[in-house]
Scaffold this motif. Structure first.
Motif, PDB file in Angstrom:
ATOM      1  N   PRO A  57      -5.398  10.289  -2.867  1.00 27.64           N
ATOM      2  CA  PRO A  57      -4.186   8.706  -2.316  1.00 27.64           C
ATOM      3  C   PRO A  57      -3.869   8.994  -0.973  1.00 27.64           C
ATOM      4  O   PRO A  57      -3.646   7.364  -0.507  1.00 27.64           O
ATOM      5  N   ILE A  58      -3.486  10.357  -0.110  1.00 26.73           N
ATOM      6  CA  ILE A  58      -2.806  10.171   0.646  1.00 26.73           C
ATOM      7  C   ILE A  58      -4.519   9.972   2.110  1.00 26.73           C
ATOM      8  O   ILE A  58      -4.010   9.356   3.088  1.00 26.73           O
ATOM      9  N   CYS A  59      -5.303  10.500   1.498  1.00 30.24           N
ATOM     10  CA  CYS A  59      -7.007   9.509   2.535  1.00 30.24           C
ATOM     11  C   CYS A  59      -7.099   8.602   1.822  1.00 30.24           C
ATOM     12  O   CYS A  59      -7.440   7.930   3.071  1.00 30.24           O
ATOM     13  N   ALA A  60      -6.513   8.131   0.807  1.00 30.31           N
ATOM     14  CA  ALA A  60      -7.060   6.671   0.873  1.00 30.31           C
ATOM     15  C   ALA A  60      -6.093   5.679   1.350  1.00 30.31           C
ATOM     16  O   ALA A  60      -6.346   4.419   2.467  1.00 30.31           O
ATOM     17  N   ALA A  61      -5.074   6.486   1.496  1.00 25.93           N
ATOM     18  CA  ALA A  61      -4.078   5.210   2.590  1.00 25.93           C
ATOM     19  C   ALA A  61      -3.983   5.709   4.282  1.00 25.93           C
ATOM     20  O   ALA A  61      -3.187   4.174   4.744  1.00 25.93           O
ATOM     21  N   ILE A  62      -3.934   6.658   4.499  1.00 29.59           N
ATOM     22  CA  ILE A  62      -5.166   6.760   5.433  1.00 29.59           C
ATOM     23  C   ILE A  62      -6.352   6.309   6.470  1.00 29.59           C
ATOM     24  O   ILE A  62      -5.920   5.473   7.280  1.00 29.59           O
ATOM     25  N   ILE A  63      -7.068   5.898   5.276  1.00 33.02           N
ATOM     26  CA  ILE A  63      -8.319   5.255   5.729  1.00 33.02           C
ATOM     27  C   ILE A  63      -7.767   3.489   5.822  1.00 33.02           C
ATOM     28  O   ILE A  63      -7.849   2.775   6.952  1.00 33.02           O
ATOM     29  N   ILE A  96       0.595  -1.259   0.009  1.00 36.63           N
ATOM     30  CA  ILE A  96      -0.303  -0.004   0.061  1.00 36.63           C
ATOM     31  C   ILE A  96       0.834   1.294  -0.030  1.00 36.63           C
ATOM     32  O   ILE A  96       0.538   2.310  -1.004  1.00 36.63           O
ATOM     33  N   GLU A  97       1.664   1.245   0.672  1.00 37.35           N
ATOM     34  CA  GLU A  97       2.903   2.096   1.077  1.00 37.35           C
ATOM     35  C   GLU A  97       3.162   2.169  -0.592  1.00 37.35           C
ATOM     36  O   GLU A  97       3.565   3.824  -1.223  1.00 37.35           O
TER      37      GLU A  97
END
Length: 463
Positions: free
Chosen positions: A213-219, A154-155
């Motif tokens: 993309p940052i929001c998706a990774a956070i979720i 994911i990262e």
């Protein structure tokens, strides 16, 4: 050797391995905090090196220790500007601490959660929730490898998207674009909130290729490893979903919708936040306002200029946090919803708490209540101490306390100006919030000893 003797010998060997693993994992209150404390001190010591900072600082130990605690506890609160105070070497140290903290929390919480259920075999037990009572070194190794694989995948995907955007749209050199992409991808998935820009993500508030993309990774990081692995395995039929999966998915969606909607309602036309942005920027700002408080720590608006109603909603979202066995903090969605269902069933006059046609044990309800009340006690104590050593208002101090305890990292801007005593309070809150909720919950579950007798019952007056 006769087959019976060989089988008996193999069983003894398995029992010894299981006993060793259980001894290592059933004392989290002592071993886990010490392990994280050792990493924090090592990180702080490294950050004090001259090559790690750009300026001389007489209080370097305090700044280094605060930054190390914040990074290992994947919080994001800072007393110095990450973008300008630390050199690339110092920023790399922070990135390593974030990765170690996030990986450690995910693996620890997953192993302890499975140990509590007496089910550590991932291939069948984790997904099907079957009680096979197996525990061996191969299963633990499988947990570690799967967590690492999912985390890095994911990262990496997030880093590729961010790198391309930094390179194409912001004229960054290839090396700088890669570094910014990797750093923010790791920080996002681990819900850390550290950024390499002095204004965090405010400069990208209207850029969907950065915010989304940052929001998706956070979720994804906030869902937790058990939920991610079950979804990855393809158990998409709701009838096969475990109670934990249902609570996490539906709870996450509900809180996201609530957070985004309320943030938009309170800040849409506010001059200091979303007001000056375009329509697309307001939508992205509302999305970020609903996602970032879920223990991520990034900010695309100035929370110091936000409405009191927004700060209150953010307080609630921060305190609840994300999913269990993930990189998010807070008391966790499952804890909050189990308490909610307990209240709902009590109002309806039912003796048994049920969720999705499954009965929730009384011990799980007591554990949820204990974690929630201990969280309230930590926040109240931290808020009171901060009020004693600072001159800031209750609204800002409470916001800072919850942000630290829930390992969020969002701030109204007062962290930079806090006295050393207040910094110690925030460090204690970050450490307690990151390690405490996991260790306390597991310790309560693992230390339960059912009585062989019952005392006479009495009903005190409630309410």
């Amino acid at each position: 050797m006769p087959p019976e003797l060989r089988a008996a010998k193999a069983k003894v060997t398995r029992d010894r391995k299981e006993s060793a693993i259980r001894r290592a994992l059933t004392h989290p209150v002592r071993s886990v905090p010490l392990a994280f404390l050792a990493v924090i001190l090592l990180g702080a010591g490294t950050l004090t090196l001259p090559m790690a900072r750009t300026v001389e600082d007489p209080d370097i130990w305090m700044d280094a220790l605060f930054t190390s605690v914040s990074a290992v506890c994947v919080t994001g609160l800072v007393t110095v500007d990450t973008a300008t105070f630390w050199t690339p070497f110092g920023q790399a140290v922070i990135l390593a601490l974030i990765q170690l903290g996030g990986f450690g929390i995910m693996t620890l919480a997953t192993l302890l959660a499975l140990l509590v259920r007496k089910s550590i075999g991932l291939k069948g037990q984790l997904v099907a929730q079957s009680e096979t009572h197996t525990l061996n070194l191969g299963d633990v190794r499988s947990v570690l490898l799967r967590v690492a694989k999912i985390m890095l995948s994911i990262e990496a995907a997030t880093a590729v998207l961010l790198t391309g955007r930094f390179w194409i749209a912001y004229d960054a050199s290839p090396g700088t674009a890669v570094w910014h992409g990797v750093f923010h991808a790791v920080s996002a998935f681990n819900n850390a909130g550290f950024g390499l820009f002095s204004d965090n993500l405010i400069g990208f508030a209207e850029d969907p290729w950065i915010i989304v993309p940052i929001c998706a990774a956070i979720i994804a990081g906030g869902l937790g490893f058990p939920v991610i692995i079950q979804l990855v395995r393809g158990d998409q039929k709701m009838k096969n979903w475990s109670v934990h999966l249902r609570l996490t998915i539906y709870g996450t969606l509900g809180l996201l919708v609530l957070g985004i909607g309320l943030f938009a309602a309170f800040e849409w036309n506010r001059a200091g936040t979303l007001g000056p942005l375009s329509f697309t920027g307001k939508l992205l700002g509302s999305l970020a306002g609903g996602v970032f408080p879920r223990t991520a720590g990034f900010n695309s608006i100035d929370y110091g200029a936000a409405a009191p109603e927004t700060l209150m909603v953010t307080d609630i979202l921060m305190f609840i946090g994300g999913g269990s066995a993930g990189t998010a903090g807070g008391i966790k969605i499952t804890t909050f919803l189990v308490l909610g269902f307990s209240i709902w069933n009590e109002v309806r006059g039912r003796d048994e708490v049920t969720i999705a046609h499954r009965s929730i044990s009384a011990s799980s309800q007591r554990q949820a209540l204990s974690v929630a009340l201990l969280g309230v006690a930590a926040v109240v104590s931290g808020t009171l101490l901060l009020l004693m050593v600072t001159d800031y208002s209750l609204e800002k101090v409470l916001f800072e306390s919850i942000s630290a305890f829930a390992t969020v990292g969002v701030s109204t801007g007062i962290t930079y100006n806090l006295p050393p005593a207040a910094e110690w309070v925030l460090m204690a809150l970050m450490f307690t919030g990151r390690i405490g909720t996991v260790t306390v919950a597991s310790a309560l579950a693992l230390s339960s000893h059912p009585r062989l007798y019952r005392l006479p019952e009495e009903r005190p007056i409630i309410g």
